[in-house]
Enzyme design. Structure first.
Site, PDB file in Angstrom:
ATOM      1  N   ARG A   1       0.825  -1.224   0.000  1.00 41.87           N
ATOM      2  CA  ARG A   1       0.000   0.000   0.000  1.00 41.87           C
ATOM      3  C   ARG A   1       0.851   1.262   0.000  1.00 41.87           C
ATOM      4  O   ARG A   1       0.545   2.230   0.701  1.00 41.87           O
ATOM      5  CB  ARG A   1      -0.970   0.029   1.202  1.00 41.87           C
ATOM      6  CG  ARG A   1      -1.859  -1.155   1.320  1.00 41.87           C
ATOM      7  CD  ARG A   1      -2.853  -1.288   0.170  1.00 41.87           C
ATOM      8  NE  ARG A   1      -3.478  -2.587   0.264  1.00 41.87           N
ATOM      9  CZ  ARG A   1      -3.032  -3.671  -0.383  1.00 41.87           C
ATOM     10  NH1 ARG A   1      -2.010  -3.601  -1.219  1.00 41.87           N
ATOM     11  NH2 ARG A   1      -3.630  -4.823  -0.226  1.00 41.87           N
TER      12      ARG A   1
ATOM     13  N   SER B   1      -9.998   0.783   3.947  1.00 43.16           N
ATOM     14  CA  SER B   1      -9.287   0.503   5.204  1.00 43.16           C
ATOM     15  C   SER B   1      -8.708   1.788   5.784  1.00 43.16           C
ATOM     16  O   SER B   1      -8.068   2.563   5.072  1.00 43.16           O
ATOM     17  CB  SER B   1      -8.145  -0.469   4.964  1.00 43.16           C
ATOM     18  OG  SER B   1      -8.664  -1.690   4.503  1.00 43.16           O
TER      19      SER B   1
ATOM     20  N   GLU C   1      -3.714   4.075   6.447  1.00 39.90           N
ATOM     21  CA  GLU C   1      -3.659   3.714   5.026  1.00 39.90           C
ATOM     22  C   GLU C   1      -4.296   4.827   4.192  1.00 39.90           C
ATOM     23  O   GLU C   1      -3.849   5.118   3.085  1.00 39.90           O
ATOM     24  CB  GLU C   1      -4.407   2.386   4.792  1.00 39.90           C
ATOM     25  CG  GLU C   1      -4.395   1.948   3.339  1.00 39.90           C
ATOM     26  CD  GLU C   1      -4.803   0.491   3.139  1.00 39.90           C
ATOM     27  OE1 GLU C   1      -4.454  -0.356   3.996  1.00 39.90           O
ATOM     28  OE2 GLU C   1      -5.461   0.206   2.131  1.00 39.90           O
TER      29      GLU C   1
HETATM   30  C1  LIG Z   1     -15.406   0.240   0.105  1.00 36.81           C
HETATM   31  C2  LIG Z   1     -13.936   0.391  -0.192  1.00 36.81           C
HETATM   32  C3  LIG Z   1     -13.149  -0.734  -0.303  1.00 36.81           C
HETATM   33  C4  LIG Z   1     -11.784  -0.614  -0.570  1.00 36.81           C
HETATM   34  N1  LIG Z   1     -11.021  -1.737  -0.679  1.00 36.81           N
HETATM   35  C5  LIG Z   1      -9.720  -1.630  -0.992  1.00 36.81           C
HETATM   36  C6  LIG Z   1      -8.909  -2.814  -1.154  1.00 36.81           C
HETATM   37  O1  LIG Z   1      -9.369  -3.937  -1.037  1.00 36.81           O
HETATM   38  N2  LIG Z   1      -7.610  -2.646  -1.457  1.00 36.81           N
HETATM   39  C7  LIG Z   1      -7.042  -1.414  -1.604  1.00 36.81           C
HETATM   40  O2  LIG Z   1      -5.848  -1.334  -1.911  1.00 36.81           O
HETATM   41  N3  LIG Z   1      -7.776  -0.298  -1.456  1.00 36.81           N
HETATM   42  C8  LIG Z   1      -9.094  -0.369  -1.152  1.00 36.81           C
HETATM   43  N4  LIG Z   1      -9.832   0.764  -0.999  1.00 36.81           N
HETATM   44  C9  LIG Z   1      -9.176   2.080  -1.030  1.00 36.81           C
HETATM   45  C10 LIG Z   1      -9.131   2.746  -2.416  1.00 36.81           C
HETATM   46  O3  LIG Z   1     -10.207   2.300  -3.235  1.00 36.81           O
HETATM   47  C11 LIG Z   1      -7.806   2.466  -3.125  1.00 36.81           C
HETATM   48  O4  LIG Z   1      -6.698   2.945  -2.367  1.00 36.81           O
HETATM   49  C12 LIG Z   1      -7.753   3.117  -4.502  1.00 36.81           C
HETATM   50  O5  LIG Z   1      -6.596   2.683  -5.167  1.00 36.81           O
HETATM   51  C13 LIG Z   1      -7.758   4.641  -4.452  1.00 36.81           C
HETATM   52  O6  LIG Z   1      -7.963   5.101  -5.757  1.00 36.81           O
HETATM   53  P1  LIG Z   1      -8.652   6.502  -6.047  1.00 36.81           P
HETATM   54  O7  LIG Z   1      -8.628   6.721  -7.499  1.00 36.81           O
HETATM   55  O8  LIG Z   1      -9.986   6.580  -5.398  1.00 36.81           O
HETATM   56  O9  LIG Z   1      -7.615   7.477  -5.365  1.00 36.81           O
HETATM   57  P2  LIG Z   1      -7.912   8.723  -4.360  1.00 36.81           P
HETATM   58  O10 LIG Z   1      -8.561   8.202  -3.153  1.00 36.81           O
HETATM   59  O11 LIG Z   1      -8.660   9.746  -5.155  1.00 36.81           O
HETATM   60  O12 LIG Z   1      -6.449   9.184  -4.101  1.00 36.81           O
HETATM   61  C14 LIG Z   1      -5.573   8.368  -3.326  1.00 36.81           C
HETATM   62  C15 LIG Z   1      -4.151   8.923  -3.484  1.00 36.81           C
HETATM   63  O13 LIG Z   1      -3.733   8.705  -4.825  1.00 36.81           O
HETATM   64  C16 LIG Z   1      -3.355   9.923  -5.440  1.00 36.81           C
HETATM   65  N5  LIG Z   1      -3.740   9.850  -6.850  1.00 36.81           N
HETATM   66  C17 LIG Z   1      -4.940   9.455  -7.358  1.00 36.81           C
HETATM   67  N6  LIG Z   1      -4.885   9.477  -8.701  1.00 36.81           N
HETATM   68  C18 LIG Z   1      -3.651   9.900  -9.036  1.00 36.81           C
HETATM   69  C19 LIG Z   1      -2.975  10.142 -10.278  1.00 36.81           C
HETATM   70  N7  LIG Z   1      -3.571   9.950 -11.460  1.00 36.81           N
HETATM   71  N8  LIG Z   1      -1.698  10.585 -10.238  1.00 36.81           N
HETATM   72  C20 LIG Z   1      -1.071  10.802  -9.054  1.00 36.81           C
HETATM   73  N9  LIG Z   1      -1.655  10.597  -7.850  1.00 36.81           N
HETATM   74  C21 LIG Z   1      -2.921  10.145  -7.852  1.00 36.81           C
HETATM   75  C22 LIG Z   1      -4.110  10.988  -4.662  1.00 36.81           C
HETATM   76  O14 LIG Z   1      -3.486  12.262  -4.772  1.00 36.81           O
HETATM   77  C23 LIG Z   1      -4.062  10.428  -3.253  1.00 36.81           C
HETATM   78  O15 LIG Z   1      -2.835  10.743  -2.645  1.00 36.81           O
HETATM   79  C24 LIG Z   1     -11.208   0.670  -0.733  1.00 36.81           C
HETATM   80  C25 LIG Z   1     -12.017   1.815  -0.635  1.00 36.81           C
HETATM   81  C26 LIG Z   1     -13.367   1.681  -0.365  1.00 36.81           C
HETATM   82  C27 LIG Z   1     -14.225   2.935  -0.283  1.00 36.81           C
END
Ligand SMILES: Cc1cc2nc3c(=O)[nH]c(=O)nc-3n(C[C@H](O)[C@H](O)[C@H](O)COP(=O)(O)OP(=O)(O)OC[C@H]3O[C@@H](n4cnc5c(N)ncnc54)[C@H](O)[C@@H]3O)c2cc1C
Length: 292
Positions: free
Chosen positions: A160, A209, A280
């Site tokens: 992560r 998480s 996380e």
């Molecule tokens: C119900 C639920 C279940 C989940 N289960 C999991 C799981 O099983 N495993 C897991 O790993 N995660 C899980 N997550 C967390 C989340 O979905 C992941 O971490 C996901 O990868 C975040 O992606 P996002 O596009 O929403 O990023 P954001 O939440 O929008 O951003 C997260 C970080 O990434 C950066 N970021 C986003 N896009 C870019 C880009 N294009 N360039 C540079 N930086 C960027 C942001 O600036 C920030 O620092 C879960 C979340 C929820 C709500």
């Protein structure tokens, strides 16, 4: 490129909390990102990207930065033999759908991760034994200094975590997958989704998480459950009664309330198990947990 002011970030996070961005833009191409980064640099403004906001806690007072939401060409996906080429703003769900349609397996783990490709690279998102590090071939990253392809090794992907920092924008990623019949992919995704639904809150506003799993026989969720925190509430924020490593926006929560719950959970885990939990969820804006 149009830059907006005062856009509320609460509507760009799955928790539904957070204040305004000082500046906000929706670049639809590499060229637009490459114009915006020097624009911010000239104004000494930090740059951050929001994906689907599914791992984000944004300060209630807002974020003193240029916040980017990638779209257009930066959210497209195409399969080319066994490589899936996806924009940083493409959702994992659509990427998985395209991979299945092209008969490419290996990305099934992402069915449970409601984010974008860029967010997955940033976090090295993973589930059920798979993660981005396991499928990434290379990643196109833009900074104010220029744009270039990086290998997974250069991204420093661990559990992560990546070495990416705000100001570095994931424009595109190439995923190396393997041929697999679409029906098999569909069946595995169905099974993983059923497992997820049984164990975690799936129809609530959360950011996934809260804490990383510590080096301990208990997972963060089990540890917080043992601390009696299931259902514990501060204002509108609540520790999920279903899984203690999730915080739900139960009723008009603020980020400050979610942060206060995190501080309480960390304090109790430290007191009861001597473990320092690491968050996380990513913080955006002036947010800090108190020292233990
Ligand atoms: C119900 C639920 C279940 C989940 N289960 C999991 C799981 O099983 N495993 C897991 O790993 N995660 C899980 N997550 C967390 C989340 O979905 C992941 O971490 C996901 O990868 C975040 O992606 P996002 O596009 O929403 O990023 P954001 O939440 O929008 O951003 C997260 C970080 O990434 C950066 N970021 C986003 N896009 C870019 C880009 N294009 N360039 C540079 N930086 C960027 C942001 O600036 C920030 O620092 C879960 C979340 C929820 C709500």
């Amino acid at each position: 490129m149009n830059v907006e002011e005062g856009i509320e970030l609460a509507r760009y996070t799955t928790l539904g909390t957070g204040g305004p961005a000082r500046a906000f833009a929706r670049p639809a191409s590499e060229r637009e990102v490459e114009e915006l980064l020097p624009w911010a640099d000239e104004r000494s403004l930090a740059v951050a990207v929001v994906g689907l906001g599914s791992n984000l806690l944004v300060a209630d007072e807002g974020v003193d930065a240029l916040v980017l939401k990638l779209g257009g060409e930066l959210a497209t996906i195409e399969a080319d033999e066994d490589v899936l080429r996806a924009g940083g703003g493409a959702s994992n769900a659509v990427a998985l759908h395209r991979a299945r349609a092209a008969g490419l397996g290996g990305f099934e783990f992402a069915c449970a991760i409601p984010g974008t490709i860029g967010g997955g690279v940033w976090m090295n998102g993973g589930a059920y034994g798979g993660d981005f590090a396991g499928v990434l071939e290379r990643v196109l990253v833009a900074t104010a200094g220029g744009t270039g392809w990086l290998t997974p090794a250069a991204l420093g992907l661990t559990y992560r975590h990546s070495e990416l920092r705000h100001g570095e924008v994931v424009l595109r990623a190439e995923l190396r997958l393997r041929p697999r019949p679409p029906d098999e992919i569909k069946a595995e995704v169905r099974e993983l989704n059923a497992r997820r639904k049984a164990a975690q809150p799936t129809n609530r506003r959360t950011f996934g998480s809260v804490f990383k799993n510590p080096r301990h026989e208990l997972s963060a969720g089990r540890m917080l459950e043992a601390c009696g925190l299931k259902g514990h509430r501060i204002g509108g924020a609540q520790i999920s009664p279903k899984h203690a490593n999730f915080i739900e926006n139960a009723d008009g929560a603020t980020t400050a309330e979610a942060l206060a719950l995190m501080a309480e959970a960390r304090r109790r885990a430290h007191e009861q198990f001597g473990v320092t939990l690491e968050h996380e969820v990513e913080f955006l804006g002036p947010l800090e947990l108190p020292d233990l």
